[in-house]
Design a protein around this motif. Structure first.
Motif: not given
Length: 314
Positions: A86-91, A93-96, A250-252, A265-266
């Motif tokens: 999950d952490f790598w998915i969030a990272l 998404n954050t970068l993208i 925004q995302i929350f 995201i992170l």
């Protein structure tokens, strides 16, 4: 002996001059220091004091034992963090999402400021500024409600034109919605700094350009844009330092289970793991990782700007 006395006398005179300069600066700027005091207290209390909580990332934290009473765990939580999918998915998404915003959102205030500067009618200019500034003062909670109402497939404008699936429910369109709403909400407010920089440009440069026969477009690209280049670079450096801040508010309020894979995201990961699940050390480790990467990025960007001939932040 005489040389020693002369040296002592010179040292005494230097000390007196230094004290005199300090007293002069204090007498001249003491009210400015007093005005600065609340800001310093704010940063000390809300920015620097909480840094002591970083040690949670290296401890087996238990609320009953407190931060300093909990036993040390070394790098255990960082190992778990980097091994969590999950952490790598969030990272990712954050970068993208941050890169999308950097490419598509960052230039918009610059373009708006350049065009606003070309409006000679003061009343019309102020009217336009009021319109584009207003969304900044609308909270993301209110905006989320408006968007859900507008793009509802059953009661919104989409139902009136026969669209049965809302773009906010489609993972492939959700990131585009984030970028579009960010532009609508913050682009106008972002022009404030650029308009202030434009106001500081020497008017004689424009007068000389008109004498040489330069058009309005040439003045914009040959005078205005290069003159605010330093401001653009400084804001770019600061933006790079926040590359891992993709916009929690925004995302929350906009994301949901259907778009977790592209929108988590992170910041939302830290919120979910730290507060919802109560795994405070893991959330602290994720936050520390994010801060370390942001520091490296801002130092790297500042170095690149300095080597390219810019002034940078320091």
């Amino acid at each position: 002996m005489e040389e020693g006395q002369a040296l002592m006398e010179l040292t005494r005179e230097t000390t007196m001059r230094t004290r005199s300069r300090r007293n002069y600066r204090w007498d001249r700027y003491k009210y400015y220091y007093l005005l600065l005091l609340p800001a310093m207290v704010y940063f000390l209390v809300f920015q620097y004091a909480p840094m002591f909580g970083i040690v949670i990332a290296f401890k087996e934290y238990r609320i009953v034992d407190g931060i300093f009473g909990s036993p040390w765990a070394g790098l255990k939580w960082f190992e778990r963090l980097f091994s969590a999918q999950d952490f790598w998915i969030a990272l990712r998404n954050t970068l993208i999402i941050s890169c999308y915003k950097l490419l598509f959102v960052f230039p918009v205030p610059i373009v708006l400021a350049l065009f606003l500067n070309e409006i000679w009618n003061v009343r019309f200019k102020r009217w336009i500024q009021t319109i584009i500034y207003f969304p900044h003062f609308v909270s993301w909670v209110i905006l989320a409600g408006i968007l859900h109402a507008l793009f509802s497939s059953s009661t919104g404008i989409l139902s009136a034109i026969g669209i049965s699936v809302s773009p906010m429910m489609q993972p492939e369109m959700f990131r585009g919605m984030l970028v579009a709403t960010e532009i609508w909400k913050e682009a106008g407010w972002g022009t404030v700094i650029y308009l202030a920089a434009i106001a500081g440009i020497n008017p004689e440069l424009y007068e000389a350009a008109k004498i040489d026969g330069a058009s309005r477009w040439q003045e914009m690209f040959r005078i205005t844009l290069p003159s605010i280049g330093g401001t653009i670079l400084i804001l770019l450096i600061l933006k790079m330092g926040h590359i891992l801040n993709a916009g929690f508010d925004q995302i929350f309020v906009l994301y949901h289970a259907l778009v977790y894979q592209v929108a988590d995201i992170l910041d939302t990961y830290v919120y979910r793991v730290g507060l919802s699940m109560g795994r405070f050390p893991l959330a602290a480790a994720a936050g520390l990782f994010k801060s370390a990467v942001s520091l490296v990025l801002i130092l790297l960007t500042n170095t690149i700007v300095r080597r390219m001939g810019g002034s940078g932040l320091w």
